[in-house]
Design an enzyme around this catalytic site. Structure first.
Site, PDB file in Angstrom:
ATOM      1  N   ASP A 223      28.881  42.003  38.418  1.00 40.54           N
ATOM      2  CA  ASP A 223      28.198  42.166  36.946  1.00 40.54           C
ATOM      3  C   ASP A 223      26.845  42.563  37.305  1.00 40.54           C
ATOM      4  O   ASP A 223      26.019  42.344  37.856  1.00 40.54           O
ATOM      5  CB  ASP A 223      28.342  40.712  36.457  1.00 40.54           C
ATOM      6  CG  ASP A 223      27.986  40.751  34.853  1.00 40.54           C
ATOM      7  OD1 ASP A 223      28.866  41.392  34.047  1.00 40.54           O
ATOM      8  OD2 ASP A 223      27.125  40.255  34.310  1.00 40.54           O
ATOM      9  N   GLU A 274      34.117  41.156  57.302  1.00 38.26           N
ATOM     10  CA  GLU A 274      34.644  39.888  58.192  1.00 38.26           C
ATOM     11  C   GLU A 274      36.347  39.890  57.748  1.00 38.26           C
ATOM     12  O   GLU A 274      36.563  38.990  58.838  1.00 38.26           O
ATOM     13  CB  GLU A 274      33.856  38.813  57.757  1.00 38.26           C
ATOM     14  CG  GLU A 274      32.558  38.684  58.373  1.00 38.26           C
ATOM     15  CD  GLU A 274      31.801  37.725  57.728  1.00 38.26           C
ATOM     16  OE1 GLU A 274      32.198  36.660  57.057  1.00 38.26           O
ATOM     17  OE2 GLU A 274      30.460  37.418  57.912  1.00 38.26           O
TER      18      GLU A 274
HETATM   19  C1  NOJ Z   1      28.250  42.810  31.489  1.00 33.26           C
HETATM   20  C2  NOJ Z   1      29.621  42.133  31.332  1.00 33.26           C
HETATM   21  O1  NOJ Z   1      30.425  42.931  31.213  1.00 33.26           O
HETATM   22  C3  NOJ Z   1      29.060  41.646  29.744  1.00 33.26           C
HETATM   23  O2  NOJ Z   1      30.355  41.224  29.132  1.00 33.26           O
HETATM   24  C4  NOJ Z   1      28.401  40.403  29.811  1.00 33.26           C
HETATM   25  O3  NOJ Z   1      27.739  40.062  28.578  1.00 33.26           O
HETATM   26  C5  NOJ Z   1      26.859  40.942  30.668  1.00 33.26           C
HETATM   27  N1  NOJ Z   1      27.278  41.859  31.784  1.00 33.26           N
HETATM   28  C6  NOJ Z   1      25.945  40.030  31.112  1.00 33.26           C
HETATM   29  O4  NOJ Z   1      26.355  39.280  32.068  1.00 33.26           O
END
Ligand code: NOJ
Length: 571
Positions: A223, A274
């Site tokens: 993310d 790993e």
């Molecule tokens: C990207 C994620 O796909 C989204 O849903 C989220 O709100 C933001 N990152 C923050 O984590």
């Protein structure tokens, strides 16, 4: 629509040991709260997913990407993580997770976990410790705390905005009750940014990667992969000085897409290696296309999302340019390309394609000129042609499934599901809606629990209700309905995903240059021809055996907004 091809698929055991399984995988994103609810509490859960493994197997996907399932107050749909090494009790237990992982693997399906390293939740024990500890303490150093400006520190340290609207800083109350420091949050205030300059933070994530890899996770979706490292040297620049939203071409933005972020991923790669086969990763990094290969490097995460098609209009020229550029880019790094039309952050593509082209006018109604905001902004109902949207979505998906590289699919798109706009303010959950005071409609419309049956309290999602309201028309899209319906979108996805395994033997694509401007025609090794008509008039089909078509043909011709796969080899 007919499928006459003989299937020569990779066996499940080949897939289990192949270190390159991800290169051309079809990956199905599950947003766990909205997939399937096993205990009738209105929230999808891990056991619900396990119960649907036969459905996933029949769909023909290679891997599941699970959006966050960690303990969370759901301030941002689970992207606010309280504990990185546990399962949210609302969704199940670690034992449930182990059962799900075993069931997926037994069905020959890989498992990709979402990992959220840029920020924890404000309920994470580290953040709670930081709040209870004094300024300058080791506990505060795991996050980004600064003194405020003004005589009493009453103004935020900089004028930066958070992605969801409002300031990117929140003031705390010190343990003695006095107004205190500010912490940085690029997203909601419940999502404090971690300090990746802190070795303890880095080590803890290595531990988390091993924790899930040891529990059967085959890969990670990372993310906001481009935000981890920050240069917060004082004085902090103002947003006007900084300029662009997603980083700069030279990596000089204070928090988006800095070059040092790749040092982190080089360490992660050592952990991935790993394991046998090595764990994989895909970066969610909204960066300039020319900087994307850094994330996709085999020395780093190995793959990066390319959101170019997702942001494009249904337009032959745009599609061809994007496909060509991304294939070249992938070839240069040794990664494989990624393709995606829908996910939990954007308006579903069956709805998007029913909207007028994203003209500057339309963008303005959304916000900004960059298309991304428009996608997040929701669809003006009166301008929407859902039937056209679905036709185009089916054509676009069938084209995409024939491209070399991995295809990322979002739950419900195999049903041709449309965005839900009938959600009252009191029922909305997305922080982007609230922090923008409703200016942007937010992302709840693509996160409504799936319809499995035409009837029932929550259309077969569970025995109880659904945490976001399902409209009546959901019953027409139900899995049970489409399984009985010839030519349904579900049938199309099943056919295409099955055939795709055979088609994906080699990562090559050749454009067929005779096609008219509004028709795209490419071939894949083995005599596969893929033709999409983006124009308004039907066109003649090239010779070949028809394998699958995104819609009915018209007197043997390829109608507008339709894709076909054919097989033909010159003698
Ligand atoms: C990207 C994620 O796909 C989204 O849903 C989220 O709100 C933001 N990152 C923050 O984590």
């Amino acid at each position: 629509m007919s499928t006459t091809a003989t299937l020569a698929t990779l066996s499940d055991s080949d897939l289990a040991t192949d270190p390159n399984w991800w290169r051309q995988a079809s990956v199905y994103q599950i947003y766990p709260r909205s997939f399937s609810d096993s205990n009738g509490d209105g929230l999808g859960d891990i056991r619900g997913i396990t119960a649907k493994v036969p459905y996933l197997k029949q769909l023909g996907i290679d891997a599941v990407w699970l959006s966050p399932f960690y303990p969370s107050a759901l301030a941002d749909g689970g992207y606010d993580v309280d504990d990185y090494r546990d399962v949210d009790p609302k969704l199940g237990t670690l034992e449930d997770f182990a059962e799900m992982s075993a069931a997926l693997h037994a069905a020959g399906i890989k498992l990709i976990a979402d990992i959220v390293p840029n920020h924890s939740s404000n309920r994470h024990e580290w953040f709670q410790e930081a709040l209870a500890s004094p300024k300058g303490s080791a506990a505060r150093d795991r996050y980004i705390f600064r003194d405020g400006k003004g005589p009493d520190g009453e103004f935020p340290p900089s004028d930066w905005d958070s992605v969801f609207g409002g300031p990117a800083w929140e003031r705390i109350t010190e343990p003695d009750g006095s107004p205190g420091q500010w912490y940085m949050h690029i997203f909601a205030k419940e999502q404090p940014d971690l300090n990746w300059a802190n070795r303890e933070v880095r080590d803890d994530f290595l531990k988390t990667l091993r924790f899930w890899s040891d529990r059967g996770v085959d890969g990670f979706r990372v993310d906001v992969a481009h935000a981890l490292t920050k240069d917060l040297t004082e004085p902090l620049q103002s947003k006007l000085e900084i300029g662009t939203e997603d980083g700069t071409l030279d990596g000089s933005h204070p928090f988006w897409d800095r070059d040092e972020v790749h040092e982190i991923y080089a360490e992660w790669r050592e952990v991935f290696n790993e394991y046998n086969p090595p764990r994989t990763a895909v970066a969610e990094a909204w960066v300039h296309a020319s900087r994307r290969p850094r994330y996709a490097s085999p020395k780093g995460l190995g793959q990066a999302f390319n959101f170019d098609l997702l942001q494009a209009d249904f337009d032959a020229r745009e599609f061809r340019e994007i496909i060509t550029r991304n294939l070249l880019e992938a070839a240069a790094t040794g990664a494989s390309s990624t393709w995606v039309f829908s996910n939990h952050d954007v308006v579903r593509h069956a709805t998007r394609y029913g909207l007028p082209k994203a003209t500057p006018e339309a963008h303005k109604r959304g916000k900004g000129q960059d298309g991304k905001a428009w996608l997040l902004a929701g669809a003006p109902e009166e301008e929407l042609d859902r039937e056209l949207g679905l036709r185009r979505a089916r054509a676009a998906t069938l084209l995409m499934l024939a491209l070399p590289g991995s295809a990322y699919l979002y739950q419900g798109e195999e049903l041709g599901l449309q965005e839900v706009s009938e959600i009252r303010e009191s029922e909305r959950q997305d922080p982007s809606f609230f922090r923008n005071r409703g200016v942007e409609i937010g992302r709840d419309g693509c996160r409504v629990p799936l319809p499995w049956t035409a009837e029932g309290a929550s259309y077969g999602f569970g025995d109880g209700g659904a945490h976001l309201p399902q409209p009546r028309w959901f019953s027409d899209y139900a899995v049970g309905v489409q399984e009985e319906q010839e030519g349904s979108t579900l049938e199309l996805y099943r056919q295409a995903l099955r055939l795709r395994r055979e088609l994906q033997a080699a990562e090559e694509l050749t454009w067929h240059e005779n096609a008219k401007g509004e028709v795209l025609h490419f071939t894949r090794p083995g005599g596969w021809h893929v033709v999409t008509n983006f124009g308004e008039e039907s066109v003649e089909l090239p010779p070949g055996e028809l394998l699958v078509s995104s819609g009915p043909l018209e007197g043997g011709r390829l109608p507008a907004n339709t894709t076909v796969w054919l097989r033909w080899q010159a003698k």
